[in-house]
Scaffold this motif. Structure first.
Motif, mmCIF file in Angstrom:
data_model
loop_
_atom_site.group_PDB
_atom_site.id
_atom_site.type_symbol
_atom_site.label_atom_id
_atom_site.label_comp_id
_atom_site.label_asym_id
_atom_site.label_seq_id
_atom_site.Cartn_x
_atom_site.Cartn_y
_atom_site.Cartn_z
ATOM 1 N N ILE A 190 0.872 -1.050 0.075
ATOM 2 C CA ILE A 190 0.043 0.006 0.088
ATOM 3 C C ILE A 190 0.736 1.292 -0.050
ATOM 4 O O ILE A 190 1.679 1.480 0.944
ATOM 5 N N VAL A 191 0.809 2.091 -0.816
ATOM 6 C CA VAL A 191 1.644 3.292 -1.265
ATOM 7 C C VAL A 191 0.602 4.366 -0.685
ATOM 8 O O VAL A 191 -0.244 4.804 -1.406
ATOM 9 N N ASP A 192 1.046 5.025 0.149
ATOM 10 C CA ASP A 192 -0.034 6.197 0.740
ATOM 11 C C ASP A 192 0.087 7.395 0.240
ATOM 12 O O ASP A 192 -0.783 7.999 -0.159
ATOM 13 N N ARG A 193 1.357 7.646 -0.630
ATOM 14 C CA ARG A 193 1.407 8.846 -1.249
ATOM 15 C C ARG A 193 2.506 8.844 -2.294
ATOM 16 O O ARG A 193 3.687 8.402 -1.770
ATOM 17 N N LEU A 194 2.437 8.862 -3.405
ATOM 18 C CA LEU A 194 3.513 8.766 -4.439
ATOM 19 C C LEU A 194 3.959 10.183 -4.447
ATOM 20 O O LEU A 194 3.376 11.020 -4.558
ATOM 21 N N GLU A 195 5.355 10.298 -4.562
ATOM 22 C CA GLU A 195 6.053 11.428 -4.741
ATOM 23 C C GLU A 195 5.575 12.108 -6.043
ATOM 24 O O GLU A 195 5.944 11.416 -7.005
ATOM 25 N N ARG A 196 5.306 13.384 -5.991
ATOM 26 C CA ARG A 196 5.020 14.181 -7.389
ATOM 27 C C ARG A 196 5.766 15.625 -6.925
ATOM 28 O O ARG A 196 6.134 15.817 -5.782
ATOM 29 N N PRO A 197 5.826 16.339 -8.063
ATOM 30 C CA PRO A 197 6.503 17.641 -8.160
ATOM 31 C C PRO A 197 5.742 18.616 -7.147
ATOM 32 O O PRO A 197 4.518 18.408 -6.709
ATOM 33 N N ILE A 198 6.509 19.267 -6.467
ATOM 34 C CA ILE A 198 5.884 20.236 -5.507
ATOM 35 C C ILE A 198 4.725 20.956 -6.274
ATOM 36 O O ILE A 198 4.742 21.717 -7.259
ATOM 37 N N GLY A 199 3.468 21.014 -5.449
ATOM 38 C CA GLY A 199 2.179 21.738 -6.025
ATOM 39 C C GLY A 199 1.299 21.009 -6.638
ATOM 40 O O GLY A 199 0.285 21.443 -6.857
ATOM 41 N N GLN A 200 1.782 19.607 -7.107
ATOM 42 C CA GLN A 200 0.842 18.745 -7.554
ATOM 43 C C GLN A 200 0.181 17.781 -6.719
ATOM 44 O O GLN A 200 0.964 17.128 -5.898
ATOM 45 N N VAL A 201 -0.920 17.505 -6.927
ATOM 46 C CA VAL A 201 -1.644 16.646 -5.817
ATOM 47 C C VAL A 201 -2.046 15.352 -6.664
ATOM 48 O O VAL A 201 -2.710 15.416 -7.744
ATOM 49 N N ASP A 202 -1.989 14.089 -5.896
ATOM 50 C CA ASP A 202 -2.358 12.808 -6.449
ATOM 51 C C ASP A 202 -3.576 12.780 -6.505
ATOM 52 O O ASP A 202 -4.313 12.866 -5.416
ATOM 53 N N PRO A 203 -4.572 12.776 -7.615
ATOM 54 C CA PRO A 203 -6.290 12.847 -7.546
ATOM 55 C C PRO A 203 -6.673 11.467 -6.738
ATOM 56 O O PRO A 203 -7.784 11.350 -6.376
ATOM 57 N N HIS A 204 -5.696 10.487 -6.890
ATOM 58 C CA HIS A 204 -6.288 9.055 -6.349
ATOM 59 C C HIS A 204 -5.748 8.901 -4.735
ATOM 60 O O HIS A 204 -6.274 7.882 -4.270
ATOM 61 N N GLY A 205 -4.607 9.509 -4.400
ATOM 62 C CA GLY A 205 -4.664 9.325 -3.157
ATOM 63 C C GLY A 205 -3.613 8.026 -2.956
ATOM 64 O O GLY A 205 -2.822 7.933 -3.540
ATOM 65 N N THR A 206 -4.274 7.004 -2.254
ATOM 66 C CA THR A 206 -3.506 5.903 -2.011
ATOM 67 C C THR A 206 -3.542 4.861 -3.166
ATOM 68 O O THR A 206 -4.515 4.873 -3.828
ATOM 69 N N HIS A 207 -2.354 4.235 -3.352
ATOM 70 C CA HIS A 207 -2.336 3.448 -4.460
ATOM 71 C C HIS A 207 -1.756 1.957 -3.883
ATOM 72 O O HIS A 207 -1.292 1.866 -2.902
ATOM 73 N N VAL A 208 -1.998 0.901 -4.745
ATOM 74 C CA VAL A 208 -1.647 -0.313 -4.282
ATOM 75 C C VAL A 208 -0.545 -0.783 -5.647
ATOM 76 O O VAL A 208 -1.034 -0.736 -6.560
ATOM 77 N N MET A 209 0.635 -1.331 -5.027
ATOM 78 C CA MET A 209 1.627 -1.649 -6.010
ATOM 79 C C MET A 209 1.618 -3.432 -5.876
ATOM 80 O O MET A 209 1.648 -3.896 -4.753
ATOM 81 N N ALA A 210 1.538 -3.857 -7.009
ATOM 82 C CA ALA A 210 1.417 -5.251 -6.988
ATOM 83 C C ALA A 210 2.832 -5.827 -7.839
ATOM 84 O O ALA A 210 2.794 -5.036 -8.778
ATOM 85 N N ILE A 211 3.628 -6.933 -7.255
ATOM 86 C CA ILE A 211 4.899 -7.095 -7.864
ATOM 87 C C ILE A 211 4.692 -8.704 -8.365
ATOM 88 O O ILE A 211 4.148 -9.499 -7.743
ATOM 89 N N PHE A 212 5.162 -8.819 -9.653
ATOM 90 C CA PHE A 212 5.175 -10.186 -10.090
ATOM 91 C C PHE A 212 6.541 -10.352 -10.613
ATOM 92 O O PHE A 212 7.318 -9.659 -11.018
ATOM 93 N N MET A 213 6.885 -11.758 -10.726
ATOM 94 C CA MET A 213 8.414 -12.283 -11.209
ATOM 95 C C MET A 213 8.105 -13.578 -12.053
ATOM 96 O O MET A 213 7.337 -14.254 -11.672
ATOM 97 N N CYS A 214 8.595 -13.382 -13.273
ATOM 98 C CA CYS A 214 8.503 -14.587 -13.937
ATOM 99 C C CYS A 214 9.272 -16.033 -13.155
ATOM 100 O O CYS A 214 10.238 -15.875 -12.367
ATOM 101 N N GLN A 215 8.467 -17.105 -13.096
ATOM 102 C CA GLN A 215 9.043 -18.292 -12.362
ATOM 103 C C GLN A 215 9.098 -19.609 -13.425
ATOM 104 O O GLN A 215 9.011 -20.537 -12.886
#
Length: 177
Positions: A8-33
């Motif tokens: 759970i990514v609470d806040r993605l780093e963005r340039p100063i003054g820009q607000v993330d319209p979605h707020g919290t994101h979820v990162m899903a990570i996968f790898m070839c097996q």
């Protein structure tokens, strides 16, 4: 692709003054097996791994799978859960050693860090965003894990890195050993 982690990514780093319209994101990570070590899964762009970012407000919980009909038991296999410990050390490997000394636990019990600066095993491989070409920010650094049944395969004692571009909401994943 094998699912490795969800963050759970609470806040993605963005340039100063820009607000993330979605707020919290979820990162899903996968790898070839399919054939470990042969899919170029150490590279952030070769296609052997994938990190995806989803706005959390667009996701829904999946229903639990059906229980085994013979025994009526739901088996999830081997899973890991983690606890977050905050240490004031300037670098990841220093914090990892400090935690081991303080807790008396094995350093293999440390599963990584959230945010901060990557502590590379080899050269700096910070990926650039494929859209804006800016360097991506570290979301998490991962260790393989203490138990062979649940360990992630990063080439044998390797370390993995998940990155995101807050401006473009793109993600990348790679590892070194």
């Amino acid at each position: 692709m094998q699912f490795l982690a969800q963050i759970i990514v609470d806040r993605l780093e963005r340039p100063i003054g820009q607000v993330d319209p979605h707020g919290t994101h979820v990162m899903a990570i996968f790898m070839c097996q399919n054939d470990p070590g042969m899919c170029d899964e150490w590279s952030p762009t070769a296609g052997g791994n994938r990190a995806l970012l989803f706005p959390a407000d667009t996701l829904q919980a999946m229903p639990a799978p059906e229980a085994d009909s013979d025994e009526g038991v739901l088996r999830l296999g081997a899973v890991n859960a983690v606890s977050l410990v905050s240490l004031p050390s300037a670098d990841y490997f220093g914090a990892r050693e400090e935690w081991g000394i303080r807790s008396g636990n094995s350093l293999r019990d440390v599963l990584g860090q959230l945010g901060g600066r990557p502590d590379w095993l080899q050269d700096d491989e910070t990926p650039s965003c494929p859209d804006c070409t800016r360097p991506m920010n570290l979301v998490a650094q991962f260790e393989e894990g203490p138990d062979h049944a649940t360990a992630m395969n990063f080439g044998g004692c390797g370390t993995a890195f998940a990155f995101a571009c807050g401006l473009c909401t793109r993600a990348a994943f790679l590892w070194q050993c």
